[in-house]
Motif scaffolding. Structure first.
Motif, PDB file in Angstrom:
ATOM      1  N   GLY A  89      54.397-137.951  62.338  1.00 24.67           N
ATOM      2  CA  GLY A  89      53.604-138.900  62.616  1.00 24.67           C
ATOM      3  C   GLY A  89      53.314-139.968  61.528  1.00 24.67           C
ATOM      4  O   GLY A  89      52.754-140.826  61.306  1.00 24.67           O
ATOM      5  N   LEU A  90      54.291-139.371  60.236  1.00 22.68           N
ATOM      6  CA  LEU A  90      54.165-140.364  59.086  1.00 22.68           C
ATOM      7  C   LEU A  90      55.612-140.906  58.743  1.00 22.68           C
ATOM      8  O   LEU A  90      56.572-140.044  58.916  1.00 22.68           O
ATOM      9  N   THR A  91      55.558-141.927  58.087  1.00 29.01           N
ATOM     10  CA  THR A  91      56.925-142.392  57.670  1.00 29.01           C
ATOM     11  C   THR A  91      57.359-141.981  56.258  1.00 29.01           C
ATOM     12  O   THR A  91      56.246-141.180  55.737  1.00 29.01           O
ATOM     13  N   ALA A  92      58.306-142.190  55.914  1.00 26.18           N
ATOM     14  CA  ALA A  92      58.774-141.611  54.366  1.00 26.18           C
ATOM     15  C   ALA A  92      57.866-142.148  53.293  1.00 26.18           C
ATOM     16  O   ALA A  92      57.410-141.447  52.362  1.00 26.18           O
ATOM     17  N   ALA A  93      57.626-143.605  53.402  1.00 28.25           N
ATOM     18  CA  ALA A  93      56.619-143.993  52.489  1.00 28.25           C
ATOM     19  C   ALA A  93      54.887-143.462  52.610  1.00 28.25           C
ATOM     20  O   ALA A  93      54.430-143.213  51.583  1.00 28.25           O
ATOM     21  N   GLU A  94      54.824-143.217  53.687  1.00 31.08           N
ATOM     22  CA  GLU A  94      53.301-142.507  54.064  1.00 31.08           C
ATOM     23  C   GLU A  94      53.401-141.125  53.560  1.00 31.08           C
ATOM     24  O   GLU A  94      52.427-140.658  52.903  1.00 31.08           O
ATOM     25  N   ARG A  95      54.516-140.520  53.690  1.00 28.49           N
ATOM     26  CA  ARG A  95      54.544-139.202  53.092  1.00 28.49           C
ATOM     27  C   ARG A  95      54.549-139.025  51.592  1.00 28.49           C
ATOM     28  O   ARG A  95      53.869-138.132  50.802  1.00 28.49           O
ATOM     29  N   ARG A  96      55.007-140.022  50.756  1.00 26.91           N
ATOM     30  CA  ARG A  96      55.015-140.276  49.444  1.00 26.91           C
ATOM     31  C   ARG A  96      53.636-140.224  48.924  1.00 26.91           C
ATOM     32  O   ARG A  96      53.101-139.722  47.979  1.00 26.91           O
ATOM     33  N   VAL A  97      52.856-141.239  49.930  1.00 28.52           N
ATOM     34  CA  VAL A  97      51.451-141.708  49.351  1.00 28.52           C
ATOM     35  C   VAL A  97      50.614-140.149  49.385  1.00 28.52           C
ATOM     36  O   VAL A  97      49.745-139.593  48.486  1.00 28.52           O
ATOM     37  N   VAL A  98      50.848-139.387  50.487  1.00 25.62           N
ATOM     38  CA  VAL A  98      50.004-138.034  50.762  1.00 25.62           C
ATOM     39  C   VAL A  98      50.534-137.190  49.673  1.00 25.62           C
ATOM     40  O   VAL A  98      49.817-136.493  49.144  1.00 25.62           O
ATOM     41  N   LEU A  99      51.741-137.008  49.414  1.00 23.50           N
ATOM     42  CA  LEU A  99      52.310-136.322  48.240  1.00 23.50           C
ATOM     43  C   LEU A  99      51.720-136.589  46.753  1.00 23.50           C
ATOM     44  O   LEU A  99      51.303-135.553  46.000  1.00 23.50           O
ATOM     45  N   ALA A 100      51.637-137.933  46.516  1.00 22.79           N
ATOM     46  CA  ALA A 100      51.014-138.405  45.166  1.00 22.79           C
ATOM     47  C   ALA A 100      49.351-138.024  45.166  1.00 22.79           C
ATOM     48  O   ALA A 100      48.972-137.428  44.241  1.00 22.79           O
ATOM     49  N   ARG A 101      48.953-137.946  46.316  1.00 17.32           N
ATOM     50  CA  ARG A 101      47.522-137.720  46.594  1.00 17.32           C
ATOM     51  C   ARG A 101      47.351-136.307  46.215  1.00 17.32           C
ATOM     52  O   ARG A 101      46.320-135.841  45.495  1.00 17.32           O
ATOM     53  N   ARG A 102      48.001-135.497  46.871  1.00 18.63           N
ATOM     54  CA  ARG A 102      48.018-134.050  46.708  1.00 18.63           C
ATOM     55  C   ARG A 102      48.044-133.526  45.147  1.00 18.63           C
ATOM     56  O   ARG A 102      47.423-132.635  44.724  1.00 18.63           O
ATOM     57  N   ARG A 103      49.291-134.235  44.701  1.00 20.39           N
ATOM     58  CA  ARG A 103      49.425-133.872  43.090  1.00 20.39           C
ATOM     59  C   ARG A 103      48.322-134.273  42.444  1.00 20.39           C
ATOM     60  O   ARG A 103      47.770-133.666  41.220  1.00 20.39           O
ATOM     61  N   ARG A 104      47.652-135.389  42.639  1.00 18.65           N
ATOM     62  CA  ARG A 104      46.510-135.875  41.637  1.00 18.65           C
ATOM     63  C   ARG A 104      45.333-134.855  41.907  1.00 18.65           C
ATOM     64  O   ARG A 104      44.546-134.495  41.136  1.00 18.65           O
ATOM     65  N   ARG A 105      45.060-134.529  43.312  1.00 13.11           N
ATOM     66  CA  ARG A 105      44.172-133.749  43.494  1.00 13.11           C
ATOM     67  C   ARG A 105      44.314-132.245  42.824  1.00 13.11           C
ATOM     68  O   ARG A 105      43.359-131.581  42.272  1.00 13.11           O
ATOM     69  N   GLU A 106      45.305-131.680  43.020  1.00 13.16           N
ATOM     70  CA  GLU A 106      45.785-130.577  42.216  1.00 13.16           C
ATOM     71  C   GLU A 106      45.687-130.595  40.883  1.00 13.16           C
ATOM     72  O   GLU A 106      45.128-129.671  39.932  1.00 13.16           O
ATOM     73  N   ALA A 107      46.153-131.898  40.317  1.00 13.41           N
ATOM     74  CA  ALA A 107      45.811-132.025  38.688  1.00 13.41           C
ATOM     75  C   ALA A 107      44.373-131.877  38.425  1.00 13.41           C
ATOM     76  O   ALA A 107      44.054-131.448  37.384  1.00 13.41           O
ATOM     77  N   THR A 108      43.451-132.753  38.943  1.00 10.61           N
ATOM     78  CA  THR A 108      42.225-132.748  38.832  1.00 10.61           C
ATOM     79  C   THR A 108      41.737-131.479  38.901  1.00 10.61           C
ATOM     80  O   THR A 108      40.714-131.033  38.087  1.00 10.61           O
ATOM     81  N   THR A 109      41.921-130.518  39.888  1.00 12.36           N
ATOM     82  CA  THR A 109      41.053-129.303  40.133  1.00 12.36           C
ATOM     83  C   THR A 109      41.782-128.117  38.990  1.00 12.36           C
ATOM     84  O   THR A 109      41.161-127.216  38.577  1.00 12.36           O
ATOM     85  N   ALA A 110      42.738-128.362  38.711  1.00 15.84           N
ATOM     86  CA  ALA A 110      43.367-127.600  37.522  1.00 15.84           C
ATOM     87  C   ALA A 110      43.099-127.843  36.075  1.00 15.84           C
ATOM     88  O   ALA A 110      43.028-126.989  35.422  1.00 15.84           O
ATOM     89  N   ASP A 111      42.418-129.038  36.105  1.00 18.39           N
ATOM     90  CA  ASP A 111      42.020-129.369  34.600  1.00 18.39           C
ATOM     91  C   ASP A 111      40.634-129.479  34.525  1.00 18.39           C
ATOM     92  O   ASP A 111      40.020-130.664  34.951  1.00 18.39           O
ATOM     93  N   PRO A 112      39.721-128.770  34.365  1.00 16.33           N
ATOM     94  CA  PRO A 112      38.335-128.631  34.262  1.00 16.33           C
ATOM     95  C   PRO A 112      37.764-129.864  33.560  1.00 16.33           C
ATOM     96  O   PRO A 112      36.775-130.378  33.742  1.00 16.33           O
ATOM     97  N   VAL A 113      38.529-130.230  32.520  1.00 17.26           N
ATOM     98  CA  VAL A 113      37.769-131.473  31.686  1.00 17.26           C
ATOM     99  C   VAL A 113      38.056-132.654  32.386  1.00 17.26           C
ATOM    100  O   VAL A 113      37.098-133.556  32.438  1.00 17.26           O
ATOM    101  N   ARG A 114      38.912-132.978  33.251  1.00 19.38           N
ATOM    102  CA  ARG A 114      39.464-134.053  34.163  1.00 19.38           C
ATOM    103  C   ARG A 114      38.230-134.179  35.058  1.00 19.38           C
ATOM    104  O   ARG A 114      37.749-135.408  35.696  1.00 19.38           O
ATOM    105  N   ARG A 115      37.859-133.051  35.808  1.00 21.41           N
ATOM    106  CA  ARG A 115      37.060-132.848  36.674  1.00 21.41           C
ATOM    107  C   ARG A 115      35.714-133.292  36.303  1.00 21.41           C
ATOM    108  O   ARG A 115      34.954-134.225  37.139  1.00 21.41           O
ATOM    109  N   ILE A 116      35.009-133.221  35.048  1.00 19.07           N
ATOM    110  CA  ILE A 116      33.770-133.770  34.741  1.00 19.07           C
ATOM    111  C   ILE A 116      33.728-135.228  34.723  1.00 19.07           C
ATOM    112  O   ILE A 116      32.908-135.786  34.982  1.00 19.07           O
ATOM    113  N   ALA A 117      34.781-135.717  34.034  1.00 18.96           N
ATOM    114  CA  ALA A 117      34.996-137.423  34.022  1.00 18.96           C
ATOM    115  C   ALA A 117      34.942-138.161  35.131  1.00 18.96           C
ATOM    116  O   ALA A 117      34.908-137.954  36.264  1.00 18.96           O
TER     117      ALA A 117
END
Length: 117
Positions: A89-117
């Motif tokens: 149900g997702l186009t290639a462009a929509e999947r790229r957005v989902v993947l980018a959000r997942r990467r940002r979320r993973e980076a935020t949860t992996a870096d406790p300093v960023r989570r505070i900000a």
């Protein structure tokens, strides 16, 4: 041997594009509704006009909406990642957005300093 959905894709894909990874598709593919539909609905022909692409993608998404394995298909396309077509149900462009959000979320949860900000 079972083949994943969009099995007649080879004829619909522009030669420069790679077809979906058949070997990596899970057992979910035998239940996919799109196995009974035209692969051209899920993959763009070369130089498709924008209006035609949008209409085709909406039609493909309507097929996906009634599919019992939509979530499995979507995750397959995100994990591959599948660079072309409508998957889960997702186009290639929509999947790229989902993947980018997942990467940002993973980076935020992996870096406790960023989570505070």
């Amino acid at each position: 041997m079972l083949q994943p959905p969009h099995q007649s894709l080879q004829a619909a894909v522009v030669p420069a594009q790679r077809p979906p990874a058949r070997e990596q598709a899970g057992p979910w593919h035998s239940e996919a509704v799109c196995r009974r539909d035209e692969a051209g609905l899920f993959f763009a022909p070369s130089k498709e006009p924008t209006a035609a692409r949008l209409a085709r993608e909406q039609a493909a998404k309507r097929v996906c909406a009634r599919c019992p394995v939509l979530v499995q298909c979507r995750e397959h396309a995100l994990l591959q990642p599948e660079p072309y077509g409508v998957w889960g149900g997702l186009t290639a462009a929509e999947r790229r957005v989902v993947l980018a959000r997942r990467r940002r979320r993973e980076a935020t949860t992996a870096d406790p300093v960023r989570r505070i900000a």
